[in-house]
Design a protein around this motif. Structure first.
Motif, PDB file in Angstrom:
ATOM      1  N   PHE A 155       0.851  -1.190   0.000  1.00 57.51           N
ATOM      2  CA  PHE A 155       0.000   0.000   0.000  1.00 57.51           C
ATOM      3  C   PHE A 155       0.887   1.240   0.000  1.00 57.51           C
ATOM      4  CE2 PHE A 155       0.679  -1.209   4.458  1.00 57.51           C
ATOM      5  CZ  PHE A 155       1.179  -0.031   4.995  1.00 57.51           C
ATOM      6  N   SER A 156       0.297   2.351  -0.357  1.00 63.94           N
ATOM      7  CA  SER A 156       0.988   3.632  -0.282  1.00 63.94           C
ATOM      8  C   SER A 156      -0.004   4.677   0.202  1.00 63.94           C
ATOM      9  CB  SER A 156       1.559   4.031  -1.648  1.00 63.94           C
ATOM     10  OG  SER A 156       2.264   5.277  -1.549  1.00 63.94           O
ATOM     11  N   LEU A 157       0.132   5.072   1.458  1.00 57.57           N
ATOM     12  CA  LEU A 157      -0.667   6.128   2.054  1.00 57.57           C
ATOM     13  C   LEU A 157       0.137   7.418   2.004  1.00 57.57           C
ATOM     14  CD1 LEU A 157      -1.806   4.153   5.254  1.00 57.57           C
ATOM     15  CD2 LEU A 157      -2.963   4.247   3.035  1.00 57.57           C
ATOM     16  N   THR A 158      -0.498   8.527   2.329  1.00 56.82           N
ATOM     17  CA  THR A 158       0.226   9.795   2.405  1.00 56.82           C
ATOM     18  C   THR A 158       0.422  10.154   3.872  1.00 56.82           C
ATOM     19  OG1 THR A 158      -0.768  10.541   0.340  1.00 56.82           O
ATOM     20  CG2 THR A 158       0.268  12.216   1.727  1.00 56.82           C
ATOM     21  N   ALA A 159       1.675  10.226   4.291  1.00 61.19           N
ATOM     22  CA  ALA A 159       2.000  10.500   5.687  1.00 61.19           C
ATOM     23  C   ALA A 159       1.787  11.975   6.011  1.00 61.19           C
ATOM     24  CB  ALA A 159       3.448  10.100   5.972  1.00 61.19           C
ATOM     25  N   ALA A 160       1.872  12.298   7.298  1.00 62.79           N
ATOM     26  CA  ALA A 160       1.616  13.660   7.769  1.00 62.79           C
ATOM     27  C   ALA A 160       2.560  14.680   7.137  1.00 62.79           C
ATOM     28  CB  ALA A 160       1.722  13.703   9.292  1.00 62.79           C
ATOM     29  N   ASP A 161       3.755  14.255   6.787  1.00 69.83           N
ATOM     30  CA  ASP A 161       4.718  15.176   6.181  1.00 69.83           C
ATOM     31  C   ASP A 161       4.575  15.274   4.669  1.00 69.83           C
ATOM     32  OD1 ASP A 161       5.721  12.749   5.343  1.00 69.83           O
ATOM     33  OD2 ASP A 161       7.660  12.944   6.371  1.00 69.83           O
ATOM     34  N   GLY A 162       3.562  14.603   4.121  1.00 71.48           N
ATOM     35  CA  GLY A 162       3.325  14.658   2.684  1.00 71.48           C
ATOM     36  C   GLY A 162       4.025  13.580   1.884  1.00 71.48           C
ATOM     37  N   ASN A 163       4.891  12.815   2.516  1.00 69.90           N
ATOM     38  CA  ASN A 163       5.610  11.753   1.818  1.00 69.90           C
ATOM     39  C   ASN A 163       4.824  10.442   1.861  1.00 69.90           C
ATOM     40  OD1 ASN A 163       7.981  13.234   1.102  1.00 69.90           O
ATOM     41  ND2 ASN A 163       8.614  13.153   3.250  1.00 69.90           N
ATOM     42  N   PRO A 215     -10.792  11.458   4.378  1.00 74.56           N
ATOM     43  CA  PRO A 215      -9.884  12.351   3.648  1.00 74.56           C
ATOM     44  C   PRO A 215     -10.539  13.648   3.179  1.00 74.56           C
ATOM     45  CG  PRO A 215     -10.533  10.495   2.263  1.00 74.56           C
ATOM     46  CD  PRO A 215     -11.030  10.199   3.648  1.00 74.56           C
ATOM     47  N   GLU A 216     -11.881  13.707   3.167  1.00 72.56           N
ATOM     48  CA  GLU A 216     -12.549  14.948   2.785  1.00 72.56           C
ATOM     49  C   GLU A 216     -12.252  16.069   3.783  1.00 72.56           C
ATOM     50  OE1 GLU A 216     -16.722  14.786   1.679  1.00 72.56           O
ATOM     51  OE2 GLU A 216     -16.525  12.636   1.312  1.00 72.56           O
ATOM     52  N   ARG A 217     -12.157  15.722   5.054  1.00 72.24           N
ATOM     53  CA  ARG A 217     -11.937  16.727   6.091  1.00 72.24           C
ATOM     54  C   ARG A 217     -10.549  16.651   6.706  1.00 72.24           C
ATOM     55  NH1 ARG A 217     -17.554  15.878   9.443  1.00 72.24           N
ATOM     56  NH2 ARG A 217     -16.680  13.764   9.504  1.00 72.24           N
ATOM     57  N   ASP A 218      -9.905  15.509   6.594  1.00 67.28           N
ATOM     58  CA  ASP A 218      -8.603  15.321   7.246  1.00 67.28           C
ATOM     59  C   ASP A 218      -7.482  15.285   6.217  1.00 67.28           C
ATOM     60  OD1 ASP A 218      -9.924  15.159   9.642  1.00 67.28           O
ATOM     61  OD2 ASP A 218      -9.831  12.973   9.773  1.00 67.28           O
ATOM     62  N   SER A 219      -6.710  16.337   6.160  1.00 72.50           N
ATOM     63  CA  SER A 219      -5.488  16.303   5.360  1.00 72.50           C
ATOM     64  C   SER A 219      -4.467  15.437   6.101  1.00 72.50           C
ATOM     65  CB  SER A 219      -4.934  17.715   5.192  1.00 72.50           C
ATOM     66  OG  SER A 219      -4.518  18.231   6.456  1.00 72.50           O
ATOM     67  N   PRO A 220      -3.425  14.979   5.429  1.00 75.38           N
ATOM     68  CA  PRO A 220      -2.382  14.241   6.136  1.00 75.38           C
ATOM     69  C   PRO A 220      -1.810  15.033   7.310  1.00 75.38           C
ATOM     70  CG  PRO A 220      -2.111  13.986   3.781  1.00 75.38           C
ATOM     71  CD  PRO A 220      -3.179  15.018   3.974  1.00 75.38           C
ATOM     72  N   GLU A 221      -1.613  16.331   7.101  1.00 74.28           N
ATOM     73  CA  GLU A 221      -1.057  17.171   8.171  1.00 74.28           C
ATOM     74  C   GLU A 221      -1.996  17.238   9.368  1.00 74.28           C
ATOM     75  OE1 GLU A 221       0.783  21.674   8.803  1.00 74.28           O
ATOM     76  OE2 GLU A 221      -0.394  21.191   7.018  1.00 74.28           O
ATOM     77  N   ARG A 222      -3.290  17.392   9.106  1.00 70.70           N
ATOM     78  CA  ARG A 222      -4.262  17.455  10.195  1.00 70.70           C
ATOM     79  C   ARG A 222      -4.293  16.135  10.962  1.00 70.70           C
ATOM     80  NH1 ARG A 222      -9.049  20.372  11.463  1.00 70.70           N
ATOM     81  NH2 ARG A 222     -10.535  19.105  12.643  1.00 70.70           N
TER      82      ARG A 222
END
Length: 214
Positions: free
Chosen positions: A52-60, A118-125
């Motif tokens: 899998f490949s998710l998007t981490a909080a730092d955008g990576n 993901p609609e409301r939660d960005s990786p950073e949030r």
């Protein structure tokens, strides 16, 4: 579009199915023995999960390969969650203090919070939210198909549910599995812990598992 009654019936059916699956699969500590555990339930055989490949909080990207090497506790949820998510993450944070006191840094299990909103939660949030409960927590999200694929591989489900009488597009909740899935140091689905969690028992169990893996 599903009405709320239909959605609740579907969620109940999914929950019942998962409960039956869990009862058949998680029969307690593995017979090949190993350590005695109080709250963690291990699969009879750890299971490989798809890449899998998710998007981490730092955008990576966050991939399965990056989680190898230590035990990882995975919890899915969302930052607007009113009860289960903050409670579970707080319990995981308390358990982390317990296993951290017993293990060297390079052996300590990791907490991974995956937002299924993901609609409301960005990786950073998602990252900010998770780190409120544990400064070391990992966090990630992705698009819905990726999240569904990831959750399914760990025996979890989630479903967006509109709130009654709400015209606001953000007036919804997300029904989701409440168990914590365990990935072993090989990146395999190895077991779970179900609420209500005892932070002390969970912390001791993870210290035992991580210590045995060294």
């Amino acid at each position: 579009m599903f009405n709320r009654t239909t959605v609740l019936v579907l969620v109940a059916a999914l929950a019942a199915g998962l409960g039956l699956w869990a009862a058949q699969t998680f029969t307690g500590p593995r017979a090949d023995a190993g350590p005695t555990l109080e709250t963690v339930r291990l699969l009879p055989q750890a299971r490989d999960i798809p890449p899998f490949s998710l998007t981490a909080a730092d955008g990576n990207p966050l991939t399965l390969e990056q989680l190898r090497g230590r035990w990882t506790l995975v919890f899915i949820g969302f930052t607007h969650c009113p009860d289960v998510c903050p409670t579970t993450l707080a319990e995981l944070g308390q358990a982390e203090k317990r296993w951290s006191a017993a293990l060297p840094e390079d052996a300590r299990p990791r907490i991974l919070f995956v937002s299924v909103d993901p609609e409301r939660d960005s990786p950073e949030r998602a990252g900010e939210y998770a780190r409120y409960f544990s400064a070391n927590a990992l966090a990630a999200t992705a698009d819905i198909p990726t999240l569904e694929h990831f959750a399914k591989s760990l025996g979890m489900v989630f479903m967006k549910t509109p709130l009654p009488g709400g015209s606001d597009p953000e007036a919804y909740t997300v029904d989701h599995s409440t168990q914590v899935a365990l990935l072993d140091p090989q990146g395999r689905f190895a077991g779970l812990a179900r609420p209500p969690l005892s932070p002390a028992k969970l912390g001791d169990d993870m210290a035992t598992l991580a210590g045995a893996a060294r």
